[in-house]
Design an enzyme around this catalytic site. Structure first.
Site, PDB file in Angstrom:
ATOM      1  N   ARG A 130      25.123  21.530  56.100  1.00 26.71           N
ATOM      2  CA  ARG A 130      24.818  22.198  54.830  1.00 26.71           C
ATOM      3  C   ARG A 130      25.736  23.408  54.594  1.00 26.71           C
ATOM      4  O   ARG A 130      26.158  23.666  53.471  1.00 26.71           O
ATOM      5  CB  ARG A 130      23.346  22.661  54.871  1.00 26.71           C
ATOM      6  CG  ARG A 130      22.786  23.170  53.581  1.00 26.71           C
ATOM      7  CD  ARG A 130      22.491  22.080  52.560  1.00 26.71           C
ATOM      8  NE  ARG A 130      23.542  21.902  51.603  1.00 26.71           N
ATOM      9  CZ  ARG A 130      23.963  20.727  51.172  1.00 26.71           C
ATOM     10  NH1 ARG A 130      23.437  19.613  51.617  1.00 26.71           N
ATOM     11  NH2 ARG A 130      24.944  20.670  50.315  1.00 26.71           N
TER      12      ARG A 130
ATOM     13  N   LYS B 157      35.662  38.430  38.292  1.00 26.92           N
ATOM     14  CA  LYS B 157      34.286  37.917  38.160  1.00 26.92           C
ATOM     15  C   LYS B 157      34.019  36.860  39.226  1.00 26.92           C
ATOM     16  O   LYS B 157      33.810  35.673  38.934  1.00 26.92           O
ATOM     17  CB  LYS B 157      34.083  37.366  36.741  1.00 26.92           C
ATOM     18  CG  LYS B 157      34.209  38.467  35.680  1.00 26.92           C
ATOM     19  CD  LYS B 157      34.092  37.969  34.265  1.00 26.92           C
ATOM     20  CE  LYS B 157      34.261  39.155  33.305  1.00 26.92           C
ATOM     21  NZ  LYS B 157      34.250  38.742  31.885  1.00 26.92           N
TER      22      LYS B 157
ATOM     23  N   LYS C  44      41.508  49.916  30.620  1.00 29.53           N
ATOM     24  CA  LYS C  44      40.603  49.311  29.640  1.00 29.53           C
ATOM     25  C   LYS C  44      40.170  50.349  28.625  1.00 29.53           C
ATOM     26  O   LYS C  44      40.558  51.519  28.699  1.00 29.53           O
ATOM     27  CB  LYS C  44      39.400  48.717  30.368  1.00 29.53           C
ATOM     28  CG  LYS C  44      39.769  47.572  31.289  1.00 29.53           C
ATOM     29  CD  LYS C  44      38.517  46.800  31.674  1.00 29.53           C
ATOM     30  CE  LYS C  44      38.890  45.554  32.473  1.00 29.53           C
ATOM     31  NZ  LYS C  44      37.689  44.805  32.863  1.00 29.53           N
TER      32      LYS C  44
ATOM     33  N   GLU D 203      44.952  47.208  28.237  1.00 33.87           N
ATOM     34  CA  GLU D 203      44.243  46.339  27.294  1.00 33.87           C
ATOM     35  C   GLU D 203      44.323  46.949  25.897  1.00 33.87           C
ATOM     36  O   GLU D 203      44.090  48.147  25.721  1.00 33.87           O
ATOM     37  CB  GLU D 203      42.783  46.249  27.757  1.00 33.87           C
ATOM     38  CG  GLU D 203      41.849  45.515  26.846  1.00 33.87           C
ATOM     39  CD  GLU D 203      40.391  45.733  27.288  1.00 33.87           C
ATOM     40  OE1 GLU D 203      40.043  45.325  28.409  1.00 33.87           O
ATOM     41  OE2 GLU D 203      39.621  46.349  26.516  1.00 33.87           O
TER      42      GLU D 203
ATOM     43  N   ASP E 271      42.933  41.590  24.095  1.00 35.16           N
ATOM     44  CA  ASP E 271      41.550  41.229  24.418  1.00 35.16           C
ATOM     45  C   ASP E 271      40.748  40.866  23.182  1.00 35.16           C
ATOM     46  O   ASP E 271      40.745  41.595  22.176  1.00 35.16           O
ATOM     47  CB  ASP E 271      40.867  42.400  25.133  1.00 35.16           C
ATOM     48  CG  ASP E 271      39.521  41.980  25.701  1.00 35.16           C
ATOM     49  OD1 ASP E 271      39.420  40.862  26.246  1.00 35.16           O
ATOM     50  OD2 ASP E 271      38.564  42.766  25.570  1.00 35.16           O
TER      51      ASP E 271
END
Lengths: 295, 295, 295, 295, 295, 295
Positions: free
Chosen positions: F108, F143, F175, F205, F226
C-alpha cells in the site's frame, strides 16, 4: 548595505541556530554541570555583565536569550549595545539578572557562538570600510563551518559584507570542472540556460582573458575573475566593461585587506574572501558575574 | 603523546561527526547542485587529488569517506598520507576515483571540515614541539565551536595536545564564581568532595598565592593558576611543589607560543590554550579533479 | 546524603525524561484513546487523586506535570506530598483538576514512570537506613534500563543512595578484562594515569588480597573489592586502611540488605548494589478520578 | 502459545528496539569508554561467552547482534541456545569472537536489555505452565516501561503469555471512569458501538454481578471481571457462560501465581497480570571474556 | 455521523500535523522568503481574509493557527466559520491580523493543507448525503498520502464519512493473498482467531458467493464484498442477511457517487471508496491581504 | 525537456523521499501487519507484478526498491518499464520476487506514492504534448502537498513539464502584496535589485498593461501576466516583446488544457498550472501476487 543603518540588519537565522542548541548542551553540559550543582544553590540569583575585552563589531546578540530559553532559563536581559555596533574593550554589551546556575551552565555556549560571529563581523567590516565610497562590495563564500552556513553569513552581513549564494542550490556558478565537462565555459553557460530557462542567476568563472571574451555576448549574469594578478585583473575589467557593461564582475583568489584596498580602483562589482569565514579569530568577550543574592 | 606513534592516535569521533553531516548537505546542497546537474552527466567519472597547499599537520582523513558515503557515493579512495602526518605544500593526501557529480557535491563540505581540523592540529603540534622534552603538556579548553567539541578535541590530540575535560559533566573545575558562592575556594573544594565522595577528579582555579596555599592540604587533584604573570607563576609552582607534590598544576591566561616556551622551565604539568580551538586558521587544502572518462 | 534534607534533593533529569515522552505517547496512545474519545466528551472536566496504595518513598513527582504538558494538557495540580517523602498506603500524593480525557490519556504513562522511580527510591532508602550512622554509603551501578540511566540514578539519590559513575565516560573503572589486557591490575592503573594525566578519577577492581596490595602505593583513587566473602572483605579493608588510608574502598557482589547490615561495621566507604535498578518492584500508586463536571 | 514451537515465536520488535539504541550508547558510552581506550589496544580481539547464571527463559537473543552493529562492530556470533529456551545456570547462550573494545563497550547495554527481557519471559512461562492444560491464557497489561511496550510484550509472548491490547488505540476497554461518564457500563458499550460501527474489539470492565448481567445481551466482545474475590469470580463466570456463551471473560486484580493456579478451574478465558512487566526481576546473565589474541 | 452536529466532530490530529510542519517550512521557506524580506518591512502589519472561492465543506481550520505558531508568529485570528461547515464561494472563513511577512511566509503552506483537507471533506459529504436516511455508511481506505493518514481520515470524518481501520495494525482484514496462503478464506479466518483470541475485529474479503457462504458460521465480524457487479452484490447481501444477520457487510470496487446511490437500497452496512483520499481535488481557497499599517 | 530522452530525466529526490518513509511505515504498519503475521509464514516467498490498469505516464519507479529496503527487505526486482514511459492498461511495470510478508507490508505504501507521482506525470505530459512544437513551456507552482515539494516537482519534470522555483528562497517573485508595500511593482523590483545585487533571478507579477509597461526598462528577468483574459494576454505579449525582448513572459490563472492549447500561439515562454500538483488524480496501479513457494 551600510552596516550603520539599523534597517538593513539581516534577520537572525533563528532556525539554523536553534538546531545547534541541543548539541551544544548535550556535548557541554551532558548529565550536568557537576561543579555548579555542588557549589551553588539552585535558588541563588545574581547579576552579570557581558563584557567586550577587545575592539570590534558585535554580531549575535539575539542568540543570548535563545541559549537561556532553550535550557529553560529566563534571566532578565538589559541590552546595552545594538547588534552590529562597533565596540571597544571595556564596553558592556548587556546586563543579565537571574539564576546563577543558569548563567554558569550557559556561559561557555553563548560565548563560543558570540565570539565567532563577532569575530567574523569584525573582519567583514574592515573589508567593507576599506571599500567604502566605491561600488565594489565584499562577498563571502561557501567556506563556512558545516552547520554554521546561515550563522556565518549572517555575521558577514552584520559586518557590512554581502552574501554570495547560500549553497549549491540557489544560484549557478560554473567553475573549471563544469567548463571542462562541457568543452568550454561558454558551452557550459549555454547548457545551463537551456535547462533552467532563465530561472536562476548564472555566474561563470574564467581564468584567462580569452575565456572572458567568449562570454561577453552570452546571457551570463556575473563573471568571476579567478586568481588573476593585479595587472590582468585590471585588463579583464576594462575588456568586460567595454564589451558587456550589463555583466557584473567578481574577483577572487589570494585576497587580503591590503590587496582589496589596492584593487578597489579597478571598478569591480564584487571581491570575495574565503578567509572571512574559514579562518575566524574569536572576538574576546566574557561573562562577568557581579554579585549574588537570594531569591 | 608523540604524534608520530600510530598507536597513540585518538579514535575519530564518528558519531559526533555523523550528526553534522545531514545539516552539512542540507545547508549546502539543498534541493540540488544545480550547476553540476546541468553541466555534467550523471554517468561521468573522474579522478581527483586531495592536495595540501601549505605545510602543517593533517587531521580528519577518516571523514572524507564518511562524507561520500552519507550522500550515497562510493568513490575508490587511495590514501597517500597518514592521519596526523606532517605535510608540505604540494603533498597529495589521497587520490579519489569515482562519479564527477559526487566529487563536486561533496568537495566543499569535506574541505570545510578537513581544513578546520588540520588547522587545529597544526597549531597544537607547534605547541607540543615547543614543550617537547619537558614534563609540561599542552591542554585544550571548552572554547570549541558548539557541535564540534569532539571533533575539535580530536584534532588537538592528533596534533599532540592533551584533552582537558570534555564538558561540564566529567570533571569538577571550581572557578571564581563557585568559590565566591561558597565563601572561599577551599570551602568549595570541600563541598564538592562531600557531595561526590571522590568519584570525580577535582580541579580548582586560584588567582593569588594565598588561595593557592589554602588548598595545599586539601584533596584537590589539580590547581589551575589563572592569569598570573611569569614571576608569580614561578613562585606559585615552587610553593605548591614544596607543600603538596601530589597536586598537579595547570597555567592558563594570555598564552601564546612564545610564552609557552618561556615558562616551560617552571615545571608545570599543564598549559591550557583557548586559541587552539576558538581562533582556528584553516589549513589550505584543495580537491583537484584530474581528468574524466565515461563509465 | 540524608534524604530528609530538602536541599539535598538531586535535580530532576528533565532532559532525559522529556526524550522518553514522545515514545511513551506514541506507543500507548498511538492514533488515539479510542475508548475515551467515544465515551467521554472532550469538554468534560473532573478531579482526581494520585493515591499511594503501599508504604514507600515517592520519587518522580515533577514528572506528572511534564507528562500532561507534553500532550498539551494543563490540569491544575495541588501537591500534597514532597519529593522524597516517606509515604503510607492511603496517602494522597497530589490532587489534579482538569480535562477528563487528559487524565485518562496520561494516567498509565505517568503511573508507569512514577511507580518505577518510587520503587527504586523505596529500596535505596532501605539500604540508606541500614547504613545510617556509619560512614559507608550505598552506591548504584550501570545496571539501569537503557534510556533510563539518568532517571534511575535520580531515584536512587532521592532514596538516599549515592550515584556511582554515570557511564563509561566520566570515571575510570578498571575491571578484570582491562587488567588482563595490561598484564596486571597495577599495570592497567599506571597506563591509565599515563594517558589521562590525572584528569579522571580512577577506580580499580581487585579480586584477591595480593591484587589489593599491589595497588597500595599507586595513584588509584578507589579500590573495588569484588565478590569477596565477609572474612576476606574485612581483611582487605584492614590491609588497605593500614597501607593507604587515602584510598577509598568499595565492596560489590552478592549484596542484599541483610549482608549490607552485616558488613557495615567493616569501615568500607561504599557498597554497590546492582539490584537497586536492575530488579525494580513498582510501588503501587493509582490515579483515582473523583467526580466530574461541565466546563 | 507453547513456547517450544519455533513457529509460534513472535517477531522481535526491531524497530522499537533500534530506537532505544542511540540513547543507550549516548547515556552509557558518552564521549567514550575511557577505561578500555586507555588499557586495551584497538586491535585486540578475543572470545567471550554469554553465560546464564540462573535458571529461566531466554528472551532477546536477536538484540545482541543489533547492539554491536549499531555501534559499528561485527563480531562473529555463534548461537548456542534458541530464543525462548529454558536454560539452567551455567548454560552458554552464545559465543562471541571479535574486538575486545567492542565487547567491553557493548557488554552492559546488551546485558541490561537481555536480563530484563529474560526476566519477563521467565515469569510469563511460570504462569503459562501453571495454566497449561486448561483454556485460560495469561495476559499482559499496559503496565510496561515507557519506551519498552513492544519489547516487554515480546518477552511475555516468548515466555508463553498472550498479549493484551498494545495501547489505547487498537482495542476498546471501557473502565469505571468511562462507564460513569456515560451513566452506566452498558450505555458506554452502546455508545462505543454506535461510533465505531463494529470496527474495534470491545471489552468492558465490570465490578459487580449486576453490571455483568447488564452486558449479557450487548455486543461486547470481552468482559473484564475486575477485583472480585474467588467466590464472586466463580459465580460471575457461571452467570456469563449461561447468559452469553459468545462473550469472552478476563479476570484481573491481586493476581499472583498461587491464585492463578487456584482459579484455573473456573473456566476463564484470560487472566491478566500487571506484575509481569511492572515489577521485573532481571535474569542473571553475564558476558565472560575468555581470552584474547592479536589480529 | 451527521456532520452538522458539533459534538460529533473528530479531534484534529495535531500530532500528525505538527510532524509535517518542519518539512513544510524547510522545503518552502528554506533559507528565507527573499522576496518579502526585500520588499516588506519586518514591522509591517496588515489584515487578511481567508476566502472560499468555491462551494464545499471546510476541514482543517485548526491548522491555520498551528502553522503560524510553528513559525513563531501570533496573528490574531477571528473565526467566521465552523469546522465542517458547508460554505459557498465568497464566504470569509476567518479574518487574520498581524505581521505581513508572517502572512506571506505562511500563506502557501496553510492553503496547501487546507485546500486538500477541504477537498476531501467536500466529496465525503457528497457521499454521506447520497446515503442519508439509510443505514449504509461511507468508509475511507488506506489509500492516503504517506504522512497524511491521520489528516486525510480526519477530513473524511469531518465530511461525514466513517473511518475504516487506521492501518495494518488495528484490525484484521483478510484479503485474497492471505486466503490463498492458508488454503481458503475460512481457514485464514480460523487461523486469525486462534492467534489473537478475539482481541481484534476481523474482516474478510470474499469475491464469490461460495466464499461468502463459507464464512457464515465463522466468527468473522465483517465481510467485504469486493468487486461484485450490482446483481451479485444484491444476492450476496440477501444470502448473508439470511444466514448470519450478526455479520456486517461492506462493498468495495469501482465505486462512484452514482453507483453508491444505486446500491444504497441493498442494505449494506458500509461502502468504501478509495478515491475519497487517493484522488483529491483541492477546494479553492485564498488568503487575501486587505491592507496594512505600521506598528 | 522532451520526456522521451533518457538523459533529460531529473534525478529522483531520494533524500526528500526517504524522510517520508519512517512516517509511512509508522502510520500504516504501526506495531505490525496483524493479518499477514497470523496467516502467512515468515518464510513464505512469492512473485508479484506491479501492473498498470490505466494508460498514463509512470513516475516513481526508483521508489519501489527504497520502500522495501527501508523496511529491511530485499526482493529481487526486474524492471520492465522505464521511468517516464507512456504505459497502457495491462502493462507490467516490474516483476518482484521475495518474501510474501514483505510484499504485503509494503504494497500500500509504495502504491500510494507511485499512483500520485504517476498521476502528476500523466497530466504534465498532456500539457507538454499540447504545447509541443512551440516555445512555450508548462510550469508547475508551489501548490504541492507539504512534504512532497521535491517529489511532486520531480513528477512534473518526468512528465515533461518545467519546474518553477522550488520555494520562497531560490528566486524572487514579486506579487501584488509586495508591490503594494513598496508603492508600485516597479519600486519593488528596484528594491529587490538593490538588495541582492543581481544574485537572484527576479520575476514580477503584473495585472494590467500599465504595470507591464512600467517594467519594460527595468532589470526584471521574467514578467508574470496573471489572470488576464485571452485578448489582454495577447496584447501584453505584443507590448512586452516590442519593448523588452530580453524579458521572459509567463501566464497564469484559470488554466486548463483547452486554454493552454488556445494560447499556445501567443508566444509566451511559460504557462503555469497549479492543478498539476494541487488536484492530482491517482493513476490506477496494483501489486498482483502471482504465486508462492517455500524457501
Amino acid at each position: 548595505m551600510p552596516a550603520t543603518t539599523a534597517n538593513s540588519l539581516p534577520a537572525f537565522p533563528s532556525e539554523a541556530f536553534d538546531r545547534l542548541l541541543p548539541w551544544a548542551f548535550s556535548e557541554d553540559e551532558g548529565h550536568g554541570d557537576i561543579t555548579s550543582i555542588a557549589t551553588i544553590e539552585e535558588s541563588a540569583v545574581g547579576r552579570a555583565h557581558l563584557l567586550c575585552k577587545q575592539s570590534g563589531v558585535i554580531a549575535g546578540l539575539p542568540l543570548v536569550e535563545r541559549v537561556f530559553r532553550h535550557r529553560g532559563f529566563h534571566p532578565s536581559i538589559e541590552l546595552r549595545c545594538a547588534e552590529g555596533a562597533d565596540v571597544e574593550s571595556g564596553d558592556v554589551l548587556m546586563t543579565l539578572h537571574g539564576s546563577m546556575q543558569a548563567m554558569l551552565v550557559c556561559e561557555r555556549i553563548l560565548l563560543n557562538f558570540l565570539q565567532r560571529l563577532s569575530g567574523i563581523a569584525t573582519v567583514a567590516r574592515e573589508y567593507a570600510r576599506a571599500l567604502e565610497g566605491g561600488n565594489t562590495r565584499i562577498l563571502d563564500t561557501r567556506k563556512t563551518m558545516p552547520g554554521y552556513r546561515a550563522l556565518d553569513k549572517y555575521a558577514v552581513a552584520v559586518g557590512g559584507g554581502t552574501n554570495h549564494r547560500m549553497g549549491l542550490y540557489d544560484m549557478v556558478l560554473i567553475k573549471d570542472n563544469h567548463a571542462e565537462a562541457c568543452g568550454s565555459v561558454r558551452a557550459a553557460v549555454d547548457k545551463v540556460l537551456a535547462r533552467y530557462a532563465g530561472t536562476y542567476t548564472v555566474e561563470a568563472e574564467v581564468r584567462t582573458l580569452d575565456e572572458l571574451r567568449s562570454l561577453l555576448d552570452s546571457s551570463v549574469d556575473i563573471i568571476l575573475l579567478d586568481n588573476m594578478d593585479d595587472e590582468t585583473l585590471r585588463e579583464a575589467v576594462d575588456i568586460a566593461r567595454a564589451g558587456a557593461p550589463r555583466i557584473k564582475l567578481e574577483a577572487s583568489g589570494n585576497m587580503d585587506l591590503a590587496r582589496a584596498k589596492r584593487i578597489r580602483e579597478f571598478g569591480l562589482d564584487f571581491i570575495s574572501v574565503g578567509a572571512l569565514t574559514h579562518s575566524v579569530k574569536a572576538l574576546d568577550i566574557s561573562l562577568d558575574i557581579l554579585g549574588e543574592g537570594r531569591k
